[in-house]
Design a protein around this motif. Structure first.
Motif, mmCIF file in Angstrom:
data_model
loop_
_atom_site.group_PDB
_atom_site.id
_atom_site.type_symbol
_atom_site.label_atom_id
_atom_site.label_comp_id
_atom_site.label_asym_id
_atom_site.label_seq_id
_atom_site.Cartn_x
_atom_site.Cartn_y
_atom_site.Cartn_z
ATOM 1 N N ALA A 151 -3.271 0.881 8.457
ATOM 2 C CA ALA A 151 -2.841 -0.108 7.461
ATOM 3 C C ALA A 151 -1.898 -1.139 8.084
ATOM 4 O O ALA A 151 -1.996 -2.341 7.812
ATOM 5 C CB ALA A 151 -2.180 0.593 6.277
ATOM 6 N N VAL A 199 3.521 -0.915 4.152
ATOM 7 C CA VAL A 199 3.164 0.488 3.930
ATOM 8 C C VAL A 199 4.348 1.282 3.394
ATOM 9 O O VAL A 199 5.403 1.341 4.026
ATOM 10 C CB VAL A 199 2.650 1.138 5.233
ATOM 11 C CG1 VAL A 199 2.404 2.629 5.034
ATOM 12 C CG2 VAL A 199 1.378 0.448 5.714
ATOM 13 N N ALA A 214 -0.626 -4.607 6.408
ATOM 14 C CA ALA A 214 -0.154 -4.135 5.105
ATOM 15 C C ALA A 214 1.320 -3.753 5.156
ATOM 16 O O ALA A 214 1.836 -3.337 6.194
ATOM 17 C CB ALA A 214 -0.981 -2.926 4.650
ATOM 18 N N MET A 266 0.845 -1.182 0.000
ATOM 19 C CA MET A 266 0.000 0.000 0.000
ATOM 20 C C MET A 266 0.881 1.232 0.000
ATOM 21 O O MET A 266 1.873 1.278 0.718
ATOM 22 C CB MET A 266 -0.884 -0.021 1.243
ATOM 23 C CG MET A 266 -1.618 1.272 1.478
ATOM 24 S SD MET A 266 -2.688 1.178 2.909
ATOM 25 C CE MET A 266 -4.101 1.973 2.252
#
Length: 174
Positions: A18, A25, A23, A1
């Motif tokens: 996130a 990041v 995720a 992401m």
């Protein structure tokens, strides 16, 4: 992401949310803000003036969360994989963007505007804060009389987190 404007209040919260969901990041922010963003959980920080596509590569991410818009918009679409998702929650660099609509349909991208959420989303967010899973990042607090200085600080892009304006109690009673 990838998260643009990661050093702002919304962006820094997005980094933490996130990461909470597992995720990887990539945060986009000013060069001097890398350490703070890494402390918040970002796995990688790219300076806002670096070439995003050259750094990440074309079609290298699944999700882009944009709180900046403006001239950086096309690069976010370039790094999205086919079937990727683009979400927008701000336009600090400008509300008008250039979109080659073929990018949208040929890559089968999904676009989301992020302003209103169901009550349960807010309730969950508060519970994450209360449990210490994420922390609101306040860069600085200003009195209402210092609103011009607060705006200058915001526009400087040198802060990480939210700017808070304190409103005197007598103003709230009006």
């Amino acid at each position: 992401m990838v998260i643009s404007g990661a050093s702002g209040g919304v962006g820094s919260a997005a980094v933490q949310l996130a990461k909470r969901r597992g995720a990887y990041v990539t945060a986009i922010a000013g060069r001097d803000q890398s350490r703070l963003l890494m402390d918040l959980g970002a796995d990688q920080v790219i300076a806002r003036d670096d070439a995003l596509v050259a750094t990440l590569g074309r079609e290298s991410v699944d999700v882009a969360l944009d709180v900046v818009a403006g001239s950086g918009f096309p690069a976010l679409l370039d790094v999205l994989r086919k079937g990727g998702r683009y979400a927008v929650a701000g336009a600090i660099a400008g509300p008008l963007v250039e979109l080659d609509v073929r990018t949208l349909y040929l890559k089968d991208l999904s676009f989301f505007g992020c302003t209103f959420q169901d009550d349960v989303v807010f309730e969950n967010l508060i519970s994450y804060i209360e449990r210490g899973e994420i922390r609101p990042l306040v860069a600085r607090t200003y009195s209402l009389a210092e609103i011009a200085e607060a705006q200058k600080a915001f526009l400087s892009k040198s802060i990480v987190g939210k700017i808070v304006l304190e409103i005197p109690a007598w103003e709230m009673q009006k």
